[in-house]
Design an enzyme around this catalytic site. Structure first.
Site, short mmCIF file in Angstrom:
data_model
loop_
_atom_site.label_atom_id
_atom_site.label_comp_id
_atom_site.label_asym_id
_atom_site.label_seq_id
_atom_site.Cartn_x
_atom_site.Cartn_y
_atom_site.Cartn_z
N HIS A 90 0.71 -1.27 -0.01
CA HIS A 90 0.00 -0.07 -0.13
C HIS A 90 0.97 1.37 0.08
O HIS A 90 0.40 2.28 0.22
CB HIS A 90 -0.86 0.05 1.24
CG HIS A 90 -1.71 -1.29 1.57
ND1 HIS A 90 -2.99 -1.45 0.92
CD2 HIS A 90 -1.34 -2.41 2.08
CE1 HIS A 90 -3.31 -2.70 1.37
NE2 HIS A 90 -2.33 -3.36 2.03
N SER A 127 14.56 20.98 -16.68
CA SER A 127 13.32 21.70 -16.91
C SER A 127 13.73 23.27 -17.49
O SER A 127 14.87 23.67 -17.42
CB SER A 127 12.82 22.19 -15.50
OG SER A 127 11.97 23.29 -15.70
N LYS A 137 15.80 21.64 -11.62
CA LYS A 137 15.17 20.49 -11.87
C LYS A 137 16.05 19.27 -12.52
O LYS A 137 16.66 19.68 -13.34
CB LYS A 137 13.70 20.36 -12.46
CG LYS A 137 12.63 21.21 -11.81
CD LYS A 137 12.19 20.27 -10.75
CE LYS A 137 11.09 19.22 -11.39
NZ LYS A 137 10.02 19.72 -11.74
N GLU A 152 9.52 8.22 -16.99
CA GLU A 152 8.21 8.43 -17.17
C GLU A 152 7.70 8.11 -18.66
O GLU A 152 6.65 7.57 -18.89
CB GLU A 152 8.11 10.05 -17.14
CG GLU A 152 7.97 10.66 -15.41
CD GLU A 152 8.29 11.99 -15.35
OE1 GLU A 152 8.27 12.80 -16.41
OE2 GLU A 152 8.79 12.21 -14.38
#
Ligand code: ARG
Length: 467
Positions: free
Chosen positions: A164, A285, A291, A298
């Site tokens: 979980h 970024s 970043k 992804e």
């Protein structure tokens, strides 16, 4: 300008009026099926041998045809094959070119008894088999090997295991690596099984009803490396289950890759800080200079959606097609090709990023909290003869006690307090609070103890060696 004169088409005999130029383009599959050129030439090579065997070609004609096919092969591979406006697909393009090279008199006999329906089904099976053997198998193998290698090297690193997404029990980092090596190795196995179903020959089935000249279909199958023939000619020309299966397989594989990526995305956040992707697999970024984004991960996660979409698209295309060949089936190619390329690229990226990421052992260790040993505390009393249901409750009481009394963890409870909760606690209870010991206790098959993981890795290595 593309010609629309029907007399130039291989099937143009019964046509009198011109084809709408857009329809001509709409109908063409050469822009994408050209990649099956070698499979198509191989099919024709063996098919013409079959024709010669039943006396429909002379040995001299056969030799000429083979010479022509070799030249076409060369033209495709060195990029000199010239596509013509009337080449509808790879089958018509190759046949047209053969006519130009060896003359229509002989080339015109090549298609005797054959239809593009059994031809395309044959080509696709040959092509898929080749991509699976030459590309997909080696890339998955590399991925599994990288995971195994890393798991062996970093076997001493402990981390929290989650259920979980809540801290559950300590595990070894290698256990996590071995988890995905196991998934991918199952995928490898599943793909091998799929190849045995795919590797059957449709050739010699004709348009749908079978071959009129007693062609030896088993001979054709053997010549093309197939394990047997498809025993019903209607099935031979209409079956695209092998495409669906490849795409289902790809979807499942990409699902595993997506979960693998998702874990690493979470582990690479500053909040977790367990792993750091190499710069070569991250991007920055355009606005926020600080970043470093896990784009590679992804994209692995994102592309799983693309492959699943292609599978469902093809199933929709196939679902109500009447028996045997219908042109809808030409729609199988683009998603199939894209899916195979996506799988190959994702697999290569996954292997690259896993072999270059760095593990922050300290952060992983810091994330282990003593409450993760509450099950070990319950197990401690089990060994003293207390039923597990009772020990579970007692351990829970200890957790609540520590929380209520502002202790930093259950290991800060004194022996006296433990014995107040349950008199069966003894001095040795404090030995429970050791993550390494907890992990090492789980030494049965598949567990997280060092010996158990080494066994898993050895079994995975053996499995790879047997493939
Ligand atoms: N390009 C076609 C396909 O990919 C080849 C088969 C054409 N067959 C036919 N009967 N028109 O499906």
């Amino acid at each position: 300008m593309k010609s629309t004169d029907p007399s130039l088409k291989l099937w143009g005999g019964r046509f009198t009026t011109k084809i709408d130029p857009l329809m001509d383009k709409f109908n063409a599959s050469l822009p994408y099926d050209y990649r099956m050129y070698r499979a198509d030439l191989q099919g024709t090579k063996v098919y013409t041998e079959g024709l010669q065997k039943v006396g429909l070609l002379t040995p001299g004609e056969l030799e000429n045809i083979h010479k022509g096919l070799r030249q076409i092969d060369k033209e495709w591979s060195d990029g000199t094959f010239e596509k013509k406006p009337d080449d509808e697909d790879i089958h018509t393009a190759n046949e047209r070119r053969l006519g130009e090279i060896i003359g229509q008199n002989i080339a015109g006999k090549v298609h005797t008894g054959r239809s593009r329906n059994d031809q395309v089904a044959t080509d696709m099976r040959i092509y898929c088999r080749e991509v699976i053997y030459d590309t997909i198998f080696p890339t998955i193998e590399r991925l599994i090997k990288v995971l195994i290698l890393r798991a062996r090297e970093e076997i001493d690193v402990l981390m929290p295991g989650y259920t979980h997404l809540q801290r559950a029990q300590p595990i070894r980092w290698s256990h996590w690596l071995s988890c995905y090596a196991t998934y991918f190795s199952e995928d490898f196995d599943r793909l091998k099984q799929l190849v045995t179903r795919l590797n059957k020959s449709p050739l010699g089935a004709g348009a749908l009803a079978g071959h009129p000249y007693m062609i030896d279909r088993e001979y054709l199958a053997e010549g093309l490396g197939f394990q047997g023939v498809i025993g019903n000619s209607l099935v031979a020309v209409s079956d695209r289950d092998f495409v669906v299966e490849i795409m289902f397989w790809s979807t499942l594989f990409m699902n595993h890759l997506s979960r693998f990526a998702e874990d690493l995305i979470i582990y690479s956040t500053v909040e977790f800080g367990f792993v750091k992707l190499a710069e070569s697999y991250s991007t920055g970024s355009s606005l926020m200079p600080q970043k470093r984004n896990p784009d590679s991960l992804e994209l692995l996660r994102g592309k799983s959606g693309r492959v699943f979409g292609q599978l469902s698209g093809l199933l929709m295309t196939m679902k109500s097609i009447p028996s045997t060949y219908n042109k809808d089936m030409q729609e199988d190619k683009e998603p199939l090709f894209d899916c195979l390329t996506t799988v190959e690229h994702c697999c290569t990226i996954a292997a690259g990023l896993i072999s270059t990421l760095t593990v922050n052992q300290e952060n992983m260790h810091k994330a282990l909290t003593v409450e993760m040993l509450a099950t070990d505390l319950a197990d401690y009393l089990v060994l003293k003869g207390v039923p597990f249901r009772e020990t579970h409750h007692i351990s829970g009481t200890c957790v609540a006690f520590a929380e209520k009394n502002g202790l930093s963890g259950i290991d800060k409870i004194t022996l006296k307090q433990f014995q107040n909760i349950d008199p069966r606690f003894e001095e040795d209870v404090f030995e429970v609070f050791d993550f390494e010991k907890s992990v090492e206790k789980r030494s049965s098959l598949g567990g997280t103890a060092k010996s158990a993981i080494i066994k898993q890795l050895d079994a995975l290595t053996m499995q790879l060696m047997n493939t």
